[in-house]
Design a protein around this motif. Structure first.
Motif, short mmCIF file in Angstrom:
data_model
loop_
_atom_site.label_atom_id
_atom_site.label_comp_id
_atom_site.label_asym_id
_atom_site.label_seq_id
_atom_site.Cartn_x
_atom_site.Cartn_y
_atom_site.Cartn_z
N ILE A 110 0.84 -1.20 0.00
CA ILE A 110 0.00 0.00 0.00
C ILE A 110 0.87 1.25 0.00
O ILE A 110 0.61 2.20 -0.75
CB ILE A 110 -0.98 -0.02 1.20
CG1 ILE A 110 -1.97 -1.19 1.03
CG2 ILE A 110 -1.72 1.31 1.32
CD1 ILE A 110 -2.81 -1.47 2.26
N ASN A 111 1.93 1.26 0.80
CA ASN A 111 2.85 2.40 0.81
C ASN A 111 3.52 2.60 -0.55
O ASN A 111 3.69 3.73 -1.00
CB ASN A 111 3.91 2.24 1.91
CG ASN A 111 3.33 2.40 3.29
OD1 ASN A 111 2.29 3.04 3.48
ND2 ASN A 111 3.98 1.82 4.28
N ILE A 114 1.10 4.25 -3.02
CA ILE A 114 1.04 5.69 -2.80
C ILE A 114 2.30 6.37 -3.32
O ILE A 114 2.24 7.35 -4.07
CB ILE A 114 0.83 6.00 -1.30
CG1 ILE A 114 -0.51 5.44 -0.82
CG2 ILE A 114 0.94 7.50 -1.03
CD1 ILE A 114 -0.66 5.38 0.69
N ILE A 165 -7.46 -0.38 -4.18
CA ILE A 165 -6.59 0.59 -3.53
C ILE A 165 -6.20 1.62 -4.58
O ILE A 165 -5.58 1.29 -5.60
CB ILE A 165 -5.33 -0.06 -2.92
CG1 ILE A 165 -5.72 -1.15 -1.93
CG2 ILE A 165 -4.45 1.00 -2.25
CD1 ILE A 165 -4.57 -1.99 -1.43
N ASP A 168 -4.05 7.20 -3.78
CA ASP A 168 -3.96 7.93 -2.51
C ASP A 168 -3.96 6.98 -1.31
O ASP A 168 -3.91 7.43 -0.16
CB ASP A 168 -5.14 8.90 -2.38
CG ASP A 168 -5.07 10.04 -3.38
OD1 ASP A 168 -3.96 10.53 -3.67
OD2 ASP A 168 -6.13 10.42 -3.90
N GLY A 169 -4.06 5.68 -1.57
CA GLY A 169 -4.04 4.70 -0.50
C GLY A 169 -5.41 4.36 0.07
O GLY A 169 -5.51 3.59 1.02
N ASN A 171 -8.53 2.37 0.60
CA ASN A 171 -8.62 0.92 0.49
C ASN A 171 -10.07 0.49 0.63
O ASN A 171 -10.67 0.61 1.70
CB ASN A 171 -7.75 0.29 1.58
CG ASN A 171 -7.63 -1.20 1.45
OD1 ASN A 171 -8.50 -1.88 0.93
ND2 ASN A 171 -6.53 -1.72 1.97
#
Length: 183
Positions: A110-111, A114, A165, A168-169, A171
């Motif tokens: 996820i990081n 982004i 996702i 911008d993250g 979810n």
């Protein structure tokens, strides 16, 4: 919202996508699963070339069944994405912008989504026969010795997926659970 996208992806399209959007993807996407990801990862760490250009492309986590006569591919359903989590951040650093699979992703992925302006799509598990109808052409381009896990170049037309996702993250899995808890 319903959206039609062309692959390879454009950054402005990625930025406009929001978790929960329904998308229909047309163009060129690639398939790769665990074993192919491991080979690409090891090649990149060693400074070697990989068999495809990742820039702005999408990888579909899928291993198809054999094609029936007159069809480019057999059943083409998604596999569990978390098995690629170890490899995905490095691939995104090298330009990968989209991933299609099923299931949750790790905080590290996820990081990386982004950080690299990427997106994670989900395809419907159990719908491989239906999804295969959107695949117009399939060609093994690397790692043929891996059988169904070989890297394939696919030409797709209106391949259905959901943004899970966004860049911008946001979810979908988390927002849906949160919305359910408030009911």
């Amino acid at each position: 919202m319903e959206r039609y996208l062309n692959a390879p992806l454009k950054q402005e399209d990625i930025k406009s996508l929001k978790a929960g959007d329904y998308v229909y993807i047309s163009g060129t996407i690639y398939t790769a699963r665990d074993a192919a990801h491991k080979r690409m990862y090891e090649a990149m760490l060693s400074g070697n070339e990989i068999p495809m250009n990742l820039q702005d492309n999408i990888i579909y986590y899928m291993g198809p069944s054999p094609a029936r006569e007159g069809h480019p591919i057999g059943s083409a359903g998604p596999t569990t994405s978390s098995r690629m989590d170890k490899y995905a951040p490095l691939l995104m650093e090298h330009g990968l912008k989209g991933m299609i699979g099923k299931g949750k992703r790790s905080p590290e992925v996820i990081n990386a989504i982004i950080k690299n302006g990427a997106v994670y799509f989900a395809a419907v598990g159990g719908a491989g026969a239906i999804l295969s109808k959107t695949i117009k052409k399939s060609e093994v381009i690397a790692y043929d010795d891996l059988g169904t896990e070989a890297i394939r170049k696919l030409e797709v037309e209106n391949f259905p997926a959901i943004v899970v996702i966004d860049s911008d993250g946001n979810n979908l899995y988390e927002t849906v659970v949160g919305a359910y808890r408030t009911i």
